[in-house]
Design an enzyme around this catalytic site. Sequence first.
Site, PDB file in Angstrom:
ATOM      1  CG  ASP A  66      10.735  20.477  21.946  1.00  0.00           C
ATOM      2  OD1 ASP A  66      10.175  19.588  22.313  1.00  0.00           O
ATOM      3  OD2 ASP A  66      11.163  20.920  20.964  1.00  0.00           O
ATOM      4  CG  ASP A 135      14.448  25.846  10.740  1.00  0.00           C
ATOM      5  OD1 ASP A 135      14.735  24.849  11.488  1.00  0.00           O
ATOM      6  OD2 ASP A 135      13.583  26.593  11.261  1.00  0.00           O
ATOM      7  CG  HIS A 137      14.010  23.674  14.713  1.00  0.00           C
ATOM      8  ND1 HIS A 137      13.269  23.980  13.614  1.00  0.00           N
ATOM      9  CD2 HIS A 137      13.542  22.642  15.353  1.00  0.00           C
ATOM     10  CE1 HIS A 137      12.366  22.781  13.539  1.00  0.00           C
ATOM     11  NE2 HIS A 137      12.611  21.910  14.438  1.00  0.00           N
ATOM     12  CD  GLU A 142      11.757  27.319  14.377  1.00  0.00           C
ATOM     13  OE1 GLU A 142      12.770  26.944  13.758  1.00  0.00           O
ATOM     14  OE2 GLU A 142      10.891  27.317  14.358  1.00  0.00           O
TER      15      GLU A 142
HETATM   16  C1  GLP Z   1      10.430  19.498  15.883  1.00  0.00           C
HETATM   17  C2  GLP Z   1      10.875  19.106  17.168  1.00  0.00           C
HETATM   18  C3  GLP Z   1      12.243  18.858  17.310  1.00  0.00           C
HETATM   19  C4  GLP Z   1      12.627  18.006  16.155  1.00  0.00           C
HETATM   20  C5  GLP Z   1      12.346  18.533  15.110  1.00  0.00           C
HETATM   21  C6  GLP Z   1      12.536  17.566  13.566  1.00  0.00           C
HETATM   22  O1  GLP Z   1       9.837  20.517  15.543  1.00  0.00           O
HETATM   23  N1  GLP Z   1      10.625  20.142  18.118  1.00  0.00           N
HETATM   24  O2  GLP Z   1      12.789  18.431  18.456  1.00  0.00           O
HETATM   25  O3  GLP Z   1      13.794  17.420  16.332  1.00  0.00           O
HETATM   26  O4  GLP Z   1      11.450  19.589  14.839  1.00  0.00           O
HETATM   27  O5  GLP Z   1      11.411  16.916  13.735  1.00  0.00           O
HETATM   28  P1  GLP Z   1      11.376  15.214  12.886  1.00  0.00           P
HETATM   29  O6  GLP Z   1      11.975  14.514  13.717  1.00  0.00           O
HETATM   30  O7  GLP Z   1       9.585  15.154  12.723  1.00  0.00           O
HETATM   31  O8  GLP Z   1      11.837  15.672  11.461  1.00  0.00           O
END
Ligand code: GLP
Length: 259
Positions: A66, A135, A137, A142
Site C-alpha cells: 500500500d 481495527d 485491517h 479498512e
Molecule cells: C498500517 C499498514 C499495515 C500495517 C498496519 C499495522 O496502517 N498499512 O500494512 O500492517 O497498519 O501497523 P503496525 O505494524 O505499525 O502496528
Amino acid sequence: MEIIILPTPDDVARTAADAIEEQVRRGPSVLGLATGSTPLGTYQELIRRHQEDGLSFAAAQAFLLDEYVGLHAAHPQSYHSFIRKEFTESVDFGDGTVHGLDGLAGDPAAEAARYEARIAAAGGVDIQVLGIGTDGHVGFNEPMSSLASRTRIKTLTRQTRQDNARFFAALEDVPDHVLTQGLGTIREARHLLLLAMGEAKAEAVAAAVEGPVAAVCPASALQLHPHVSVLVDEAAASRLAHRGYYQDTFGRKPAWQGL
Ligand code: GLP
C-alpha cells in the site's frame, strides 16, 4: 490457517525470516512486503542474514502492499521510503525490482490497474508479509472492505490515522487517502504470513482468526486462503479461545513440514 504462538516478538521475527529465507533460497521469488512497525524485526533479521550468511535477494522482486495518496515516493513517511530505509537498501535487490504504488498518480484507478498488471506479470506473489491494524485491517483495507476487493483507493478511518500519527509530525499530516492492494489481491499470494505482537493487537487477532469471516474484520478474509501462517507472540495471542489447541498441534508438528 496455522496459528503459531511464540514466546517473544524476536521469535516471531526469526520464524518469519526463516519462511522468507526458505522461499528466497528456493529460486527467483516474488515477495510481498508490509510496512508498519510489525515486520521491522523480520527485516532486521533478513538484513543480518544477508550480511552474515550471504542470503541474497538479487534474484527476488518485491511488491509493497500500500501507499499514502499525496506523498511523493521520496517523502520520508511514504511507504516507498519506509521500505527502502528499513529493509531494501540494506540488502541486494536489483534496480527496479522493488515495486510500490505511486501516491501521486493523477489517475489512482489507472495506477491501481497498472499495479495489478505488474504483480500478474511477475507471476504473482510467492510469500506475503502482513501486519494487522487494531481495527483488523490488512494493507489499508479498512473495515467493510469487500472480501473480493482489488487494488484501489481507500479512505482511512480515524482510528488508523491516529494509530499511524506516530510516524508523522502531527495527526493532520496523516493523509486521508491511500492506495492499497485489495483483499482479493492479497489472497492470491501463494503463502500469507500474518504477524502480530503485543496486547494492542490481541482483539484484532482473535476476531481475524476465530471470528466469523466478515467485512467488519478485513483480516478474517484470510480464513478463505489455503496457506496462511499466523505468527503471534504470547501477548497478541492472549484473547484467542483455542490457544492450548494451537500450541499442542504446533508442538507435535513434524519438523520436515515447515510453515
Ligand atoms: C498500517 C499498514 C499495515 C500495517 C498496519 C499495522 O496502517 N498499512 O500494512 O500492517 O497498519 O501497523 P503496525 O505494524 O505499525 O502496528
